[in-house]
Write an enzyme that holds these catalytic residues in place. Sequence first.
Site, mmCIF file in Angstrom:
data_model
loop_
_atom_site.group_PDB
_atom_site.id
_atom_site.type_symbol
_atom_site.label_atom_id
_atom_site.label_comp_id
_atom_site.label_asym_id
_atom_site.label_seq_id
_atom_site.Cartn_x
_atom_site.Cartn_y
_atom_site.Cartn_z
ATOM 1 N N GLU A 145 0.850 -1.190 0.000
ATOM 2 C CA GLU A 145 0.000 0.000 0.000
ATOM 3 C C GLU A 145 0.890 1.245 0.000
ATOM 4 O OE1 GLU A 145 -3.534 1.769 2.923
ATOM 5 O OE2 GLU A 145 -1.945 0.535 3.782
ATOM 6 N N LYS B 13 -9.794 1.395 -1.928
ATOM 7 C CA LYS B 13 -9.945 0.911 -0.553
ATOM 8 C C LYS B 13 -11.324 1.252 0.022
ATOM 9 C CE LYS B 13 -7.269 1.171 3.794
ATOM 10 N NZ LYS B 13 -6.089 1.845 4.408
ATOM 11 N N CYS C 202 -5.080 -3.276 3.152
ATOM 12 C CA CYS C 202 -4.786 -3.010 4.564
ATOM 13 C C CYS C 202 -5.985 -3.146 5.509
ATOM 14 C CB CYS C 202 -4.134 -1.635 4.690
ATOM 15 S SG CYS C 202 -3.219 -1.391 6.244
#
Length: 278
Positions: free
Chosen positions: A41, A115, A157
Amino acid sequence: MVLAAVGQICSTTSMIHNLAQCRNVVQKAVKAGAKALFLPEASDYIGATPDESLSLCKPADLSPFLLGLQEDARQYALPISVGVHEPSDDPKSKRIKNTLLWIDEKGTISHRYQKLHLFDLVLEGHKPIKESNTTEPGNEILPPFETAVGRIGAMICFDLRFPEIALALKRQKADVLLYPSAFTVPTGKVHWLPLLRARAIECQTYVIAAAQVGEHNEKRTSYGHSIIIDPWGEVVGELGGEKKEEPEVLIADVDLSRIKQVKERIPLLRRTDVYPEV
């Protein structure tokens, strides 16, 4: 079986420096014969303040970082998964996107995931982190896509803490789940490995998590421990949590027959007559 390469870097505010780190990883992946490379990321940069992060953000076609990686992917016919920042579609917005891009072997960006879950954290003794103040959440779970290492399901994440996405991707026959990350050290020590193993076990897929490592600036340090986990929950390979003089690379086999074996060993038959399917 196919070889996958996972790069572990420490991004700074310099895209040129970060590109050099990633190109170092590319060379190691090519030398090892990997069929795909997975980077963390925010590989393009990690800013020290919201204003700095916003000022560094560039569209993909103007990013020296991405243009350089696309050139390498094309030159070496090596697909690259990489986490970056991209501007909002709203020119007036003060927030940016946190995205995971798939650069194919021709150097083309062929897949883009934004995300979904943003990292808002309050820990005792630490300054609060509010990713939602600076980043726009995505609104879509994208279907898995075909690659040399199997059908890939993309996440980033903090998405790791929400099994619903992984289960939805499993239902769509994902072979590999991606969690490129920049985990904090306090949360990483306790949560990183258990969560990743849980996603692999409950979804009966491979999990690949490329991680940032070390001190990015005086405010931010990442946990590291990039990892590949197989569908049985066994760790195939893992890097450490200390920043090295140059980026590290984990090389490991992804054996798709292992997925079939695990599913035959423990069939997971969901009772969707009792509870809804994700």
